[in-house]
Design a protein around this motif. Structure first.
Motif, PDB file in Angstrom:
ATOM      1  N   TRP A 293       0.809  -1.219   0.000  1.00 50.25           N
ATOM      2  CA  TRP A 293       0.000   0.000   0.000  1.00 50.25           C
ATOM      3  C   TRP A 293       0.836   1.261   0.000  1.00 50.25           C
ATOM      4  CZ3 TRP A 293       0.124   3.853   3.622  1.00 50.25           C
ATOM      5  CH2 TRP A 293       0.770   3.571   4.830  1.00 50.25           C
TER       6      TRP A 293
ATOM      7  N   LEU B  90      -8.704   4.310  -1.467  1.00 46.43           N
ATOM      8  CA  LEU B  90      -9.392   3.769  -0.295  1.00 46.43           C
ATOM      9  C   LEU B  90      -9.236   2.255  -0.221  1.00 46.43           C
ATOM     10  CD1 LEU B  90     -12.599   5.974  -0.417  1.00 46.43           C
ATOM     11  CD2 LEU B  90     -10.925   5.910   1.454  1.00 46.43           C
TER      12      LEU B  90
ATOM     13  N   ARG C 117      -7.778   0.386   3.072  1.00 43.31           N
ATOM     14  CA  ARG C 117      -8.610  -0.544   3.837  1.00 43.31           C
ATOM     15  C   ARG C 117      -8.011  -1.954   3.811  1.00 43.31           C
ATOM     16  NH1 ARG C 117     -13.817  -1.446   2.227  1.00 43.31           N
ATOM     17  NH2 ARG C 117     -14.610  -1.553   4.373  1.00 43.31           N
ATOM     18  N   GLU C 118      -7.479  -2.349   2.662  1.00 42.80           N
ATOM     19  CA  GLU C 118      -6.876  -3.676   2.574  1.00 42.80           C
ATOM     20  C   GLU C 118      -5.582  -3.768   3.381  1.00 42.80           C
ATOM     21  OE1 GLU C 118      -6.526  -4.402  -1.594  1.00 42.80           O
ATOM     22  OE2 GLU C 118      -8.702  -4.327  -1.910  1.00 42.80           O
TER      23      GLU C 118
ATOM     24  N   PRO D  66      -8.605   1.137   9.746  1.00 43.06           N
ATOM     25  CA  PRO D  66     -10.049   1.234  10.011  1.00 43.06           C
ATOM     26  C   PRO D  66     -10.647   2.317   9.121  1.00 43.06           C
ATOM     27  CG  PRO D  66      -8.776   1.278  12.050  1.00 43.06           C
ATOM     28  CD  PRO D  66      -7.789   1.444  10.937  1.00 43.06           C
ATOM     29  N   ASP D  67     -11.913   2.213   8.822  1.00 45.16           N
ATOM     30  CA  ASP D  67     -12.538   3.142   7.880  1.00 45.16           C
ATOM     31  C   ASP D  67     -12.350   4.618   8.243  1.00 45.16           C
ATOM     32  OD1 ASP D  67     -13.256   1.048   6.311  1.00 45.16           O
ATOM     33  OD2 ASP D  67     -15.392   1.117   6.787  1.00 45.16           O
TER      34      ASP D  67
ATOM     35  N   ALA E  88      -8.813   5.376   7.349  1.00 42.26           N
ATOM     36  CA  ALA E  88      -8.610   5.300   5.896  1.00 42.26           C
ATOM     37  C   ALA E  88      -9.116   6.573   5.218  1.00 42.26           C
ATOM     38  CB  ALA E  88      -9.329   4.077   5.328  1.00 42.26           C
TER      39      ALA E  88
ATOM     40  N   TYR F 109      -6.881   9.226   3.239  1.00 41.04           N
ATOM     41  CA  TYR F 109      -7.296   9.534   1.862  1.00 41.04           C
ATOM     42  C   TYR F 109      -7.466  11.041   1.674  1.00 41.04           C
ATOM     43  CZ  TYR F 109     -10.784  10.719  -1.629  1.00 41.04           C
ATOM     44  OH  TYR F 109     -11.471  11.347  -2.634  1.00 41.04           O
TER      45      TYR F 109
END
Length: 233
Positions: free
Chosen positions: A92, A135, A139-140, A144-145, A148, A152
């Motif tokens: 990432w 995103l 996330r991968e 956590p959202d 993320a 972003y």
């Protein structure tokens, strides 16, 4: 009143333009990018675009609701060019580092269009694709959202802000650009340590670095900060 936008299959001219080609969104965007590059944003109008395409100006409105709609399409096209040839490789950090550099470079390849579009949100297919990719990478990776989305937000705003800043310098008249670049040696390097000790001490380093974009270093700082937060849980 907004123009009615019809399906792509219904938009094509039944007769070729004066240049012998059929109009399409892609051709209009490509021509508009060239016009902005050659004449600046002020040189882009439906009338001039129609002349460049060999078509009536009204033909543009069969593809775009207005010139602002076309402006958004230019921004989406810059993102499309940035995505071309990019794919996630599973790391990432390096994936986003490469993507950030590609977006920045795509905007600087069209500096006039970058100044015009960097602050806009088009909602176009390429813009959605790049947002999904960013995103998805975060996330991968295990963010956590909420985190993320935070990363972003910083990532994309930083990229577009630097694109606008660096593009703005590229569209300066050459004498002004040369003058700005020379200030680091003609003024900063001549400051006495008695009045400006910190500037005097770092003047050679400033002259070496300040005419280059700080974006690669800033991008890596953001990603390193995100990596540290991820490692800390």
């Amino acid at each position: 009143m907004a123009k009615t936008v019809v399906a792509e299959a219904d938009r094509r001219r039944r007769r070729p333009t004066k240049q012998g080609v059929l109009l399409s969104e892609e051709l209009i965007v490509e021509t508009a990018l060239r016009m902005v590059r050659e004449h600046g944003a002020a040189g882009l109008s439906a009338r001039r675009l129609g002349l460049a395409l060999g078509a009536d100006a009204s033909a543009v409105y069969r593809y775009f609701r207005g010139m602002d709609d076309l402006t958004l399409a230019l921004g989406n096209e810059l993102i499309r060019q940035a995505l071309a040839g990019w794919s996630a490789r599973g790391d990432w950090f390096e994936d986003l580092y490469r993507l950030g550099l590609r977006i920045h470079a795509a905007y600087l390849a069209h500096p006039q269009a970058a100044v015009l579009t960097a602050s806009r949100v088009s909602g176009g297919a390429s813009e959605l694709a790049v947002d999904e990719a960013i995103l998805g990478s975060l996330r991968e990776a295990g963010f956590p959202d909420p985190e993320a989305v935070r990363v972003y937000h910083v990532f994309i705003d930083q990229c577009l802000a630097f694109a606008a800043l660096d593009a703005a310098s590229l569209v300066l008249p050459e004498p002004a650009l040369a003058s700005d670049r020379g200030i680091w040696r003609s003024t900063y390097a001549q400051l006495p340590s008695s009045t400006h000790p910190h500037l005097a001490a770092t003047a050679p380093l400033l002259a070496e670095r300040m005419n280059d974009s700080a974006y690669p270093a800033a991008l890596r700082m953001v990603l390193e900060s995100a990596a540290a937060r991820l490692a800390a849980g």
